[in-house]
Scaffold this active site. Structure first.
Site, PDB file in Angstrom:
ATOM      1  N   HIS A  76       0.852  -1.191   0.000  1.00 34.94           N
ATOM      2  CA  HIS A  76       0.000   0.000   0.000  1.00 34.94           C
ATOM      3  C   HIS A  76       0.883   1.235   0.000  1.00 34.94           C
ATOM      4  O   HIS A  76       1.933   1.235   0.650  1.00 34.94           O
ATOM      5  CB  HIS A  76      -0.914   0.015   1.233  1.00 34.94           C
ATOM      6  CG  HIS A  76      -2.075   0.932   1.086  1.00 34.94           C
ATOM      7  ND1 HIS A  76      -1.978   2.277   1.336  1.00 34.94           N
ATOM      8  CD2 HIS A  76      -3.335   0.706   0.661  1.00 34.94           C
ATOM      9  CE1 HIS A  76      -3.154   2.844   1.096  1.00 34.94           C
ATOM     10  NE2 HIS A  76      -3.989   1.914   0.682  1.00 34.94           N
ATOM     11  N   ASP A 124      -7.930  -5.371  -0.081  1.00 33.94           N
ATOM     12  CA  ASP A 124      -8.418  -6.228  -1.165  1.00 33.94           C
ATOM     13  C   ASP A 124      -8.032  -7.696  -0.996  1.00 33.94           C
ATOM     14  O   ASP A 124      -8.511  -8.543  -1.736  1.00 33.94           O
ATOM     15  CB  ASP A 124      -7.874  -5.732  -2.514  1.00 33.94           C
ATOM     16  CG  ASP A 124      -8.439  -4.371  -2.871  1.00 33.94           C
ATOM     17  OD1 ASP A 124      -9.636  -4.163  -2.640  1.00 33.94           O
ATOM     18  OD2 ASP A 124      -7.680  -3.525  -3.370  1.00 33.94           O
TER      19      ASP A 124
HETATM   20  N1  CMC Z   1       4.231  -7.644  -4.850  1.00 37.28           N
HETATM   21  C1  CMC Z   1       5.581  -7.611  -5.002  1.00 37.28           C
HETATM   22  N2  CMC Z   1       6.326  -6.518  -4.855  1.00 37.28           N
HETATM   23  C2  CMC Z   1       5.691  -5.382  -4.543  1.00 37.28           C
HETATM   24  C3  CMC Z   1       4.305  -5.325  -4.352  1.00 37.28           C
HETATM   25  C4  CMC Z   1       3.555  -6.513  -4.522  1.00 37.28           C
HETATM   26  N3  CMC Z   1       2.239  -6.515  -4.358  1.00 37.28           N
HETATM   27  N4  CMC Z   1       3.939  -4.061  -4.046  1.00 37.28           N
HETATM   28  C5  CMC Z   1       5.061  -3.347  -4.044  1.00 37.28           C
HETATM   29  N5  CMC Z   1       6.132  -4.141  -4.331  1.00 37.28           N
HETATM   30  C6  CMC Z   1       7.557  -3.724  -4.357  1.00 37.28           C
HETATM   31  C7  CMC Z   1       7.878  -2.933  -5.595  1.00 37.28           C
HETATM   32  O1  CMC Z   1       8.312  -3.760  -6.647  1.00 37.28           O
HETATM   33  C8  CMC Z   1       8.970  -2.025  -5.077  1.00 37.28           C
HETATM   34  O2  CMC Z   1      10.152  -2.783  -4.969  1.00 37.28           O
HETATM   35  P1  CMC Z   1      11.596  -2.080  -5.207  1.00 37.28           P
HETATM   36  O3  CMC Z   1      11.716  -1.046  -4.116  1.00 37.28           O
HETATM   37  O4  CMC Z   1      12.572  -3.197  -5.096  1.00 37.28           O
HETATM   38  O5  CMC Z   1      11.551  -1.469  -6.582  1.00 37.28           O
HETATM   39  C9  CMC Z   1       8.521  -1.697  -3.655  1.00 37.28           C
HETATM   40  O6  CMC Z   1       7.740  -2.838  -3.256  1.00 37.28           O
HETATM   41  C10 CMC Z   1       7.681  -0.440  -3.552  1.00 37.28           C
HETATM   42  O7  CMC Z   1       6.583  -0.576  -4.446  1.00 37.28           O
HETATM   43  P2  CMC Z   1       5.927   0.603  -5.253  1.00 37.28           P
HETATM   44  O8  CMC Z   1       5.260   0.039  -6.476  1.00 37.28           O
HETATM   45  O9  CMC Z   1       6.914   1.702  -5.461  1.00 37.28           O
HETATM   46  O10 CMC Z   1       4.841   1.086  -4.203  1.00 37.28           O
HETATM   47  P3  CMC Z   1       3.648   2.058  -4.495  1.00 37.28           P
HETATM   48  O11 CMC Z   1       3.359   2.763  -3.239  1.00 37.28           O
HETATM   49  O12 CMC Z   1       3.923   2.888  -5.691  1.00 37.28           O
HETATM   50  O13 CMC Z   1       2.443   1.058  -4.888  1.00 37.28           O
HETATM   51  C11 CMC Z   1       0.676  -0.483  -4.699  1.00 37.28           C
HETATM   52  C12 CMC Z   1       1.463   0.643  -4.018  1.00 37.28           C
HETATM   53  C13 CMC Z   1      -0.554  -0.802  -3.856  1.00 37.28           C
HETATM   54  C14 CMC Z   1       0.208  -0.013  -6.073  1.00 37.28           C
HETATM   55  C15 CMC Z   1       1.575  -1.748  -4.830  1.00 37.28           C
HETATM   56  O14 CMC Z   1       1.950  -2.202  -3.553  1.00 37.28           O
HETATM   57  C16 CMC Z   1       0.896  -2.865  -5.611  1.00 37.28           C
HETATM   58  O15 CMC Z   1       0.984  -2.887  -6.851  1.00 37.28           O
HETATM   59  N6  CMC Z   1       0.180  -3.818  -4.921  1.00 37.28           N
HETATM   60  C17 CMC Z   1      -0.551  -4.849  -5.625  1.00 37.28           C
HETATM   61  C18 CMC Z   1      -1.889  -4.298  -6.103  1.00 37.28           C
HETATM   62  C19 CMC Z   1      -2.854  -4.073  -4.966  1.00 37.28           C
HETATM   63  O16 CMC Z   1      -3.045  -4.928  -4.111  1.00 37.28           O
HETATM   64  N7  CMC Z   1      -3.535  -2.913  -4.974  1.00 37.28           N
HETATM   65  C20 CMC Z   1      -4.540  -2.563  -3.973  1.00 37.28           C
HETATM   66  C21 CMC Z   1      -4.106  -1.406  -3.126  1.00 37.28           C
HETATM   67  S1  CMC Z   1      -5.083  -1.196  -1.610  1.00 37.28           S
HETATM   68  C22 CMC Z   1      -6.699  -0.826  -2.115  1.00 37.28           C
HETATM   69  C23 CMC Z   1      -6.804   0.443  -2.862  1.00 37.28           C
HETATM   70  O17 CMC Z   1      -6.401   1.507  -2.387  1.00 37.28           O
HETATM   71  O18 CMC Z   1      -7.346   0.396  -3.963  1.00 37.28           O
END
Ligand code: CMC
Length: 439
Positions: free
Chosen positions: A316, A373
């Site tokens: 998140h 989720d």
């Molecule tokens: N699985 C594997 N690695 C992950 C995941 C995941 N679900 N989420 C983040 N990471 C890694 C990412 O690759 C990055 O690694 P590194 O630092 O080595 O490059 C690090 O963690 C930080 O991730 P980010 O993408 O920069 O984080 P963000 O804040 O931009 O994204 C997120 C947040 C929710 C989009 C992401 O965690 C994600 O894609 N999760 C899976 C989709 C999901 O479950 N979404 C629902 C969010 S909660 C409900 C809502 O608000 O809608």
């Protein structure tokens, strides 16, 4: 630091030193929970610089009184009330009122609000024909967004902001009609007749009846299912400046109507990184189950940046400890499935997956935990909601938040159209070349 700059810092302003020797004093805004923001609204006009923050992880876009969340401590409150209290005690309609109007309704106010929702539950009969125009493959989120936008065509006073005489009526229309729209799109997709709303039922029971009743049989919504739905809608009701809410505010900032702004918000929610994740989680868990249930294989894939696979329902932007909504839903999962006498092997798989992930260095270092989720789809499935409707359920829950945020923006006389800047990195000025001279 110069004595002058130090004095200014003490006066609660921030001082920014730029590489070209300029210094600028910037006001610091402090929130009611002691959150701090440096106000850079004069930065470009005074220094020629802008800030760069892709994804807006460090950028405040507004000051709001609706929702407080602290991602480090796992706190979520609507209008000051902790989510755990609302989830255990409130009705969804009360929470909607709280978010939109800033206080819990007394009995009289709640009755009036419910009457208003009942009054607006029907769709214009012509709108029923729209459902026949979508292909059988259309995703319910595409249908929902299109239908919400098309409400502007039926409730004309909402199509231009200047012409809105009763925003409360439009809020009630949307909260009530979105439920009818969602249920009708499901009925259309399975070829069953539409079931009209019934005033004597609660918000959730009414929705379940429109979804699952058929004219040939009596239908009594199961109180366990009603409670489960009520809980899930409350947990989704607002989440401050997330992607879809920021979209609603952005669209509203151009003075688009409530219906247009929320239609755009629904589309932003649909993405798999946002609300669309709830559908993807169940699909992922089913895929793992069909593949023999080897959790470690998928955890390793999620850690491999070249695999293109992410653990859906994990991570998140704001929560870096735990998502309090996920905690409530996980507990509810066991209770609801137990009461309904359902054993879903996918719930066992999800719990095992969480256990493995939360003790894995990759997830620990990046502070990745189950989000709202991860477990919600298991309850939706247990109460009969098909997977492609999961994100529609999220939209139903999030609607009061979108409306409250839309209203807060419109009521703020200082709001401006949203218009970020950029740093251009393309070709510098070149002359136009006639086609015959181009290589
Ligand atoms: N699985 C594997 N690695 C992950 C995941 C995941 N679900 N989420 C983040 N990471 C890694 C990412 O690759 C990055 O690694 P590194 O630092 O080595 O490059 C690090 O963690 C930080 O991730 P980010 O993408 O920069 O984080 P963000 O804040 O931009 O994204 C997120 C947040 C929710 C989009 C992401 O965690 C994600 O894609 N999760 C899976 C989709 C999901 O479950 N979404 C629902 C969010 S909660 C409900 C809502 O608000 O809608």
């Amino acid at each position: 630091m110069s004595e002058n700059a130090a004095r200014k810092l003490v006066s609660n302003n921030a001082v920014l030193y730029l590489p070209d020797g300029q210094t600028i004093e910037l006001p610091v805004i402090t929130g009611s929970e002691n959150e701090k923001a440096i106000d850079i609204s004069k930065l470009r006009s005074q220094t020629g610089h802008i800030t760069m923050d892709p994804g807006y992880g460090n950028t405040g876009s507004c000051q709001s009184k609706i929702t407080f969340l602290n991602g480090e401590k796992g706190i979520l409150r609507y209008r000051g009330i902790p989510i755990e209290q609302l989830a255990g005690k409130a009705r969804f309609t009360e929470v909607a009122y709280l978010i939109i109007y800033g206080k819990l309704p007394n009995q009289q106010e709640l009755d009036a609000f419910r009457d208003s929702l009942n009054h607006h539950a029907l769709l214009h009969e012509d709108m029923k024909h729209f459902f026949s125009s979508f292909s059988g493959q259309a995703h319910p989120m595409a249908i929902l967004s299109a239908m919400v936008a098309s409400l502007s065509g039926y409730y004309g006073e909402a199509s231009e902001v200047e012409g809105i005489d009763d925003p409360d009526m439009n809020a009630a229309r949307l909260i009530s009609k979105i439920r009818t729209l969602a249920a009708f799109s499901y009925k259309k997709s399975i070829g069953q007749p539409f079931i009209y709303p019934k005033d004597s039922l609660s918000y959730c029971a009414n929705f379940l009846r429109m979804m699952f009743a058929v004219p040939a049989r009596d239908y009594e919504p199961d109180p366990v299912v009603v409670e489960a739905l009520n809980l899930l809608l409350i947990l989704h009701a607002d989440h401050e400046q997330n992607c879809s809410t920021a979209t609603v505010r952005t669209v509203a900032s151009s003075h688009a109507s409530l219906f247009a702004s929320i239609s755009a918000g629904i589309l932003a929610l649909w993405g798999p990184l946002h609300g669309g994740a709830n559908q993807k989680v169940i699909e992922m868990l089913e895929r793992i189950r069909a593949d023999g249930g080897d959790i470690t294989k998928y955890i390793e894939m999620a850690k491999d940046k070249n695999s293109g696979f992410r653990l859906m329902g994990f991570g998140h932007r704001v929560y870096k400890n735990f998502d309090p909504r996920a905690t409530v839903i996980k507990n509810a999962c066991d209770k609801v499935l137990d009461k309904l006498g359902i054993h879903d092997p996918v719930l066992d798989l999800a719990k095992q997956m969480e256990e493995v992930a939360v003790s894995d260095d990759y997830f620990v270092e990046r502070k990745l935990y189950p989000n709202v989720d991860f477990y919600s789809g298991i309850i939706y499935r247990a109460i009969g909601i098909p997977a492609n409707m999961f994100t529609v359920m999220f939209a139903l829950g999030r609607l009061p938040g979108w409306i409250g945020q839309w209203k807060e923006l419109m009521d703020d006389p200082t709001h401006r159209i949203t218009r970020p800047r950029q740093i251009y990195q393309g070709q510098t000025a070149v002359d136009y070349v006639p086609i015959e001279k181009r290589t």
